[in-house]
Scaffold this motif. Structure first.
Motif, PDB file in Angstrom:
ATOM      1  N   LYS A 135      61.945  55.231  32.077  1.00 51.72           N
ATOM      2  CA  LYS A 135      61.592  54.649  33.340  1.00 51.72           C
ATOM      3  C   LYS A 135      62.991  54.105  34.326  1.00 51.72           C
ATOM      4  N   ARG A 183      63.824  50.355  31.563  1.00 54.19           N
ATOM      5  CA  ARG A 183      62.598  50.377  30.296  1.00 54.19           C
ATOM      6  C   ARG A 183      63.339  51.016  29.419  1.00 54.19           C
ATOM      7  N   ASP A 189      53.121  47.246  31.031  1.00 54.67           N
ATOM      8  CA  ASP A 189      53.586  47.804  29.841  1.00 54.67           C
ATOM      9  C   ASP A 189      53.947  47.191  28.004  1.00 54.67           C
ATOM     10  N   GLU A 190      54.003  47.561  27.136  1.00 53.22           N
ATOM     11  CA  GLU A 190      54.599  46.713  26.007  1.00 53.22           C
ATOM     12  C   GLU A 190      56.182  46.594  26.248  1.00 53.22           C
ATOM     13  N   TYR A 191      57.045  47.404  26.824  1.00 48.92           N
ATOM     14  CA  TYR A 191      58.119  47.735  26.621  1.00 48.92           C
ATOM     15  C   TYR A 191      58.906  46.991  27.115  1.00 48.92           C
ATOM     16  N   GLN A 243      54.458  42.656  33.779  1.00 48.60           N
ATOM     17  CA  GLN A 243      54.228  44.226  33.455  1.00 48.60           C
ATOM     18  C   GLN A 243      53.084  44.372  32.466  1.00 48.60           C
TER      19      GLN A 243
END
Length: 128
Positions: free
Chosen positions: A101, A79, A50-52, A48
Motif C-alpha cells: 500500500k 506500508r 493497521d498494525e503495520y 492507523q
C-alpha cells in the motif's frame, strides 16, 4: 487626535503582510521541517488501525507559513513489514504483493521549538 490618524493608517497598511496566511517554499533540509515530517509520520502511524507501520518514501511539497512556524508538507508513504511499535522503521522493507500500500498525505504541522511542542493542525490522505 490628528496624530493618531497617521499611526492608524500605518498599522492598517502593515497589517495584511503580518497577518498573511501565505505559504512559501521551505528547504526540505531544515532541521525544524525534518522534525515536523517525523512528527507527522508518527501521528499518522498512531492514528492507523493497521498494525503495520508506514515509512516515508519521498517528500513532495515543503512549505512554511509566513511569519509562523506552520509547515505544509506533502508526503508519500509506503506500508512496511514492521509493526508500528517496532524500532527503526526507516530501514524496514516495504510490503509486496497484496499487502503493498502507498498513501499520499498532506499535513500541516505547527512547531513551537522553544518548548519542544509540535501539533498536527490538519491531515488529508489518499491511498494510491
Amino acid at each position: 487626535m490628528l496624530l493618531k490618524v497617521p499611526l492608524l493608517l500605518g498599522l492598517i497598511a502593515l497589517g495584511p503582510p503580518v497577518c498573511s496566511s501565505k505559504f512559501v517554499d521551505e528547504s526540505k533540509n531544515t532541521q525544524l521541517f525534518a522534525i515536523g515530517v517525523e512528527f507527522a509520520m508518527f501521528q499518522f502511524n498512531q492514528a492507523q488501525e493497521d498494525e503495520y507501520a508506514y515509512k516515508l518514501l519521498w517528500v513532495g511539497r515543503s512549505q512554511r507559513k509566513l511569519f509562523s512556524w506552520n509547515y505544509l508538507m506533502d508526503l508519500n508513504m509506503g506500508r512496511t513489514v514492521c509493526k508500528k511499535h517496532d524500532e527503526d522503521i526507516d530501514n524496514c522493507p516495504l510490503q509486496e504483493g497484496p499487502g503493498m500500500k502507498e498513501v499520499n498525505c498532506t499535513f500541516i504541522v505547527d512547531a513551537r521549538p522553544w518548548i519542544s511542542q509540535f501539533t498536527l493542525l490538519d491531515s488529508t490522505c489518499l491511498q494510491t
